[in-house]
Design a protein around this motif. Structure first.
Motif, PDB file in Angstrom:
ATOM      1  N   ILE A  20       0.869  -1.173   0.000  1.00  0.00           N
ATOM      2  CA  ILE A  20       0.000   0.000   0.000  1.00  0.00           C
ATOM      3  C   ILE A  20       0.907   1.224   0.000  1.00  0.00           C
ATOM      4  CG2 ILE A  20      -1.819   1.258   1.199  1.00  0.00           C
ATOM      5  CD1 ILE A  20      -2.661  -1.457   2.426  1.00  0.00           C
ATOM      6  N   GLU A  21       0.751   2.058  -1.010  1.00  0.00           N
ATOM      7  CA  GLU A  21       1.619   3.215  -1.161  1.00  0.00           C
ATOM      8  C   GLU A  21       1.322   4.290  -0.127  1.00  0.00           C
ATOM      9  OE1 GLU A  21       1.494   4.587  -5.213  1.00  0.00           O
ATOM     10  OE2 GLU A  21       2.002   2.598  -5.987  1.00  0.00           O
ATOM     11  N   LYS A  22       2.356   5.023   0.253  1.00  0.00           N
ATOM     12  CA  LYS A  22       2.197   6.095   1.230  1.00  0.00           C
ATOM     13  C   LYS A  22       1.172   7.108   0.732  1.00  0.00           C
ATOM     14  CE  LYS A  22       6.159   8.786  -0.399  1.00  0.00           C
ATOM     15  NZ  LYS A  22       7.438   9.357  -0.020  1.00  0.00           N
ATOM     16  N   ASN A  23       0.594   7.832   1.682  1.00  0.00           N
ATOM     17  CA  ASN A  23      -0.429   8.844   1.417  1.00  0.00           C
ATOM     18  C   ASN A  23      -1.707   8.258   0.813  1.00  0.00           C
ATOM     19  OD1 ASN A  23       1.337  10.898   2.373  1.00  0.00           O
ATOM     20  ND2 ASN A  23       2.371  10.855   0.394  1.00  0.00           N
ATOM     21  N   THR A  24      -1.996   6.987   1.168  1.00  0.00           N
ATOM     22  CA  THR A  24      -3.219   6.320   0.746  1.00  0.00           C
ATOM     23  C   THR A  24      -4.077   6.078   1.985  1.00  0.00           C
ATOM     24  OG1 THR A  24      -2.055   5.187  -1.052  1.00  0.00           O
ATOM     25  CG2 THR A  24      -4.155   4.241  -0.352  1.00  0.00           C
ATOM     26  N   ARG A  25      -5.341   6.468   1.927  1.00  0.00           N
ATOM     27  CA  ARG A  25      -6.247   6.271   3.060  1.00  0.00           C
ATOM     28  C   ARG A  25      -6.611   4.791   3.162  1.00  0.00           C
ATOM     29  NH1 ARG A  25     -12.060   6.908   4.329  1.00  0.00           N
ATOM     30  NH2 ARG A  25     -12.172   7.706   6.466  1.00  0.00           N
ATOM     31  N   VAL A  26      -6.401   4.218   4.358  1.00  0.00           N
ATOM     32  CA  VAL A  26      -6.596   2.785   4.543  1.00  0.00           C
ATOM     33  C   VAL A  26      -7.112   2.494   5.947  1.00  0.00           C
ATOM     34  CG1 VAL A  26      -4.172   2.482   5.222  1.00  0.00           C
ATOM     35  CG2 VAL A  26      -5.440   0.518   4.352  1.00  0.00           C
ATOM     36  N   GLN A  27      -7.877   1.404   6.051  1.00  0.00           N
ATOM     37  CA  GLN A  27      -8.272   0.886   7.359  1.00  0.00           C
ATOM     38  C   GLN A  27      -7.953  -0.602   7.379  1.00  0.00           C
ATOM     39  OE1 GLN A  27     -11.949  -0.586   8.295  1.00  0.00           O
ATOM     40  NE2 GLN A  27     -11.887  -0.034  10.450  1.00  0.00           N
ATOM     41  N   TYR A  28      -7.322  -1.039   8.468  1.00  0.00           N
ATOM     42  CA  TYR A  28      -6.951  -2.437   8.654  1.00  0.00           C
ATOM     43  C   TYR A  28      -7.886  -3.064   9.672  1.00  0.00           C
ATOM     44  CZ  TYR A  28      -2.541  -0.590   6.796  1.00  0.00           C
ATOM     45  OH  TYR A  28      -1.584   0.034   6.039  1.00  0.00           O
ATOM     46  N   SER A  29      -8.309  -4.317   9.416  1.00  0.00           N
ATOM     47  CA  SER A  29      -9.160  -4.994  10.387  1.00  0.00           C
ATOM     48  C   SER A  29      -9.107  -6.506  10.196  1.00  0.00           C
ATOM     49  CB  SER A  29     -10.611  -4.510  10.273  1.00  0.00           C
ATOM     50  OG  SER A  29     -11.173  -4.894   9.039  1.00  0.00           O
ATOM     51  N   ASN A  30      -9.594  -7.200  11.215  1.00  0.00           N
ATOM     52  CA  ASN A  30      -9.782  -8.645  11.162  1.00  0.00           C
ATOM     53  C   ASN A  30     -11.198  -8.925  11.662  1.00  0.00           C
ATOM     54  OD1 ASN A  30      -9.806 -11.387  11.276  1.00  0.00           O
ATOM     55  ND2 ASN A  30      -8.257 -11.593  12.865  1.00  0.00           N
ATOM     56  N   PRO A  31     -12.196  -8.779  10.770  1.00  0.00           N
ATOM     57  CA  PRO A  31     -13.581  -9.008  11.189  1.00  0.00           C
ATOM     58  C   PRO A  31     -13.952 -10.493  11.203  1.00  0.00           C
ATOM     59  CG  PRO A  31     -13.543  -8.378   8.896  1.00  0.00           C
ATOM     60  CD  PRO A  31     -12.114  -8.313   9.383  1.00  0.00           C
ATOM     61  N   PHE A  32     -12.957 -11.363  11.114  1.00  0.00           N
ATOM     62  CA  PHE A  32     -13.187 -12.798  10.993  1.00  0.00           C
ATOM     63  C   PHE A  32     -13.112 -13.481  12.357  1.00  0.00           C
ATOM     64  CE2 PHE A  32     -11.155 -10.989   7.215  1.00  0.00           C
ATOM     65  CZ  PHE A  32     -12.228 -11.093   6.343  1.00  0.00           C
ATOM     66  N   THR A  33     -13.336 -14.780  12.382  1.00  0.00           N
ATOM     67  CA  THR A  33     -13.433 -15.514  13.656  1.00  0.00           C
ATOM     68  C   THR A  33     -12.105 -16.084  14.140  1.00  0.00           C
ATOM     69  OG1 THR A  33     -14.048 -17.532  12.471  1.00  0.00           O
ATOM     70  CG2 THR A  33     -15.850 -16.122  13.255  1.00  0.00           C
ATOM     71  N   GLU A  34     -11.063 -16.024  13.329  1.00  0.00           N
ATOM     72  CA  GLU A  34      -9.747 -16.547  13.699  1.00  0.00           C
ATOM     73  C   GLU A  34      -8.723 -15.415  13.734  1.00  0.00           C
ATOM     74  OE1 GLU A  34      -9.139 -19.759  14.503  1.00  0.00           O
ATOM     75  OE2 GLU A  34     -11.272 -20.172  14.220  1.00  0.00           O
ATOM     76  N   PRO A  35      -7.700 -15.517  14.565  1.00  0.00           N
ATOM     77  CA  PRO A  35      -6.627 -14.514  14.558  1.00  0.00           C
ATOM     78  C   PRO A  35      -5.917 -14.479  13.205  1.00  0.00           C
ATOM     79  CG  PRO A  35      -6.438 -15.944  16.483  1.00  0.00           C
ATOM     80  CD  PRO A  35      -7.478 -16.544  15.583  1.00  0.00           C
ATOM     81  N   CYS A  36      -5.312 -13.355  12.898  1.00  0.00           N
ATOM     82  CA  CYS A  36      -4.532 -13.196  11.671  1.00  0.00           C
ATOM     83  C   CYS A  36      -3.086 -12.906  12.057  1.00  0.00           C
ATOM     84  CB  CYS A  36      -5.077 -12.050  10.821  1.00  0.00           C
ATOM     85  SG  CYS A  36      -4.105 -11.773   9.317  1.00  0.00           S
ATOM     86  N   GLU A  37      -2.177 -13.738  11.575  1.00  0.00           N
ATOM     87  CA  GLU A  37      -0.747 -13.553  11.823  1.00  0.00           C
ATOM     88  C   GLU A  37      -0.116 -13.038  10.540  1.00  0.00           C
ATOM     89  OE1 GLU A  37       3.176 -16.102  13.266  1.00  0.00           O
ATOM     90  OE2 GLU A  37       1.239 -17.119  13.051  1.00  0.00           O
ATOM     91  N   TYR A  38       0.690 -11.977  10.651  1.00  0.00           N
ATOM     92  CA  TYR A  38       1.278 -11.403   9.442  1.00  0.00           C
ATOM     93  C   TYR A  38       2.558 -10.643   9.746  1.00  0.00           C
ATOM     94  CZ  TYR A  38      -1.163  -7.104  10.953  1.00  0.00           C
ATOM     95  OH  TYR A  38      -1.626  -6.021  11.669  1.00  0.00           O
ATOM     96  N   LEU A  39       3.282 -10.336   8.687  1.00  0.00           N
ATOM     97  CA  LEU A  39       4.471  -9.496   8.760  1.00  0.00           C
ATOM     98  C   LEU A  39       4.147  -8.169   8.093  1.00  0.00           C
ATOM     99  CD1 LEU A  39       7.266 -11.991   7.666  1.00  0.00           C
ATOM    100  CD2 LEU A  39       6.724 -11.239   9.984  1.00  0.00           C
ATOM    101  N   ALA A  40       4.632  -7.085   8.678  1.00  0.00           N
ATOM    102  CA  ALA A  40       4.466  -5.753   8.092  1.00  0.00           C
ATOM    103  C   ALA A  40       5.839  -5.105   7.970  1.00  0.00           C
ATOM    104  CB  ALA A  40       3.550  -4.894   8.954  1.00  0.00           C
ATOM    105  N   ILE A  41       6.113  -4.586   6.794  1.00  0.00           N
ATOM    106  CA  ILE A  41       7.356  -3.862   6.523  1.00  0.00           C
ATOM    107  C   ILE A  41       6.958  -2.466   6.070  1.00  0.00           C
ATOM    108  CG2 ILE A  41       9.416  -3.737   5.078  1.00  0.00           C
ATOM    109  CD1 ILE A  41       9.150  -6.836   4.802  1.00  0.00           C
ATOM    110  N   CYS A  42       7.529  -1.452   6.699  1.00  0.00           N
ATOM    111  CA  CYS A  42       7.224  -0.067   6.344  1.00  0.00           C
ATOM    112  C   CYS A  42       8.502   0.652   5.933  1.00  0.00           C
ATOM    113  CB  CYS A  42       6.586   0.675   7.521  1.00  0.00           C
ATOM    114  SG  CYS A  42       5.048  -0.054   8.096  1.00  0.00           S
ATOM    115  N   THR A  43       8.394   1.442   4.857  1.00  0.00           N
ATOM    116  CA  THR A  43       9.503   2.293   4.417  1.00  0.00           C
ATOM    117  C   THR A  43       8.962   3.693   4.139  1.00  0.00           C
ATOM    118  OG1 THR A  43       9.246   1.651   2.097  1.00  0.00           O
ATOM    119  CG2 THR A  43      10.815   0.396   3.379  1.00  0.00           C
ATOM    120  N   PRO A  44       9.457   4.749   4.782  1.00  0.00           N
ATOM    121  CA  PRO A  44      10.364   4.683   5.922  1.00  0.00           C
ATOM    122  C   PRO A  44       9.700   3.955   7.097  1.00  0.00           C
ATOM    123  CG  PRO A  44       9.481   6.905   5.694  1.00  0.00           C
ATOM    124  CD  PRO A  44       9.015   6.114   4.505  1.00  0.00           C
TER     125      PRO A  44
END
Length: 122
Positions: free
Chosen positions: A87-111
């Protein structure tokens, strides 16, 4: 003695949260002061969500287990294990997990991720 050209991270910074999300930053502002890039291992519990934000950084997400929902401007996207997104910078976004199981993930941000650069909405 020559300086090592690698860093092993055995003690990631555990970011304090109030929403049940587990954030372990391996590299970035909080863990080693790096402002160029951050790498975090995260687990978002079922039913978790964050407010909309318009970050001043690019964010790459790789889903390890479960599913995660992204609302990116007017698009609703659901990623599952094995999928990734940038997801490119300066983009409006909302993150969520509306599901019934946990979500495991990696996030890398630059900067690197910084709450001051996330621009979360009230």
């Amino acid at each position: 003695m020559a300086k090592k050209k690698y860093t092993i991270q055995n003690n990631p910074f555990i970011v304090p949260t109030t929403d049940g999300k587990i954030i372990k930053e391996h590299f970035g502002h909080a863990s080693n002061g790096d402002s160029n890039l951050s790498l975090a291992h995260m687990i978002a519990p079922a039913g978790w969500s964050e407010p909309f934000q318009t970050p001043e950084f690019d964010e790459f997400t790789f889903i390890i287990k479960g599913k995660k929902q992204f609302i990116i401007e007017d698009d609703v996207i659901v990623l599952e294990a094995g999928q990734s997104i940038k997801i490119e910078k300066n983009t409006r976004v909302q993150y969520s997990n509306p599901f019934t199981e946990p979500c495991e993930y990696l996030a890398i941000c630059t900067p690197a991720f910084s709450i001051d650069l996330a621009n979360r909405e009230a």
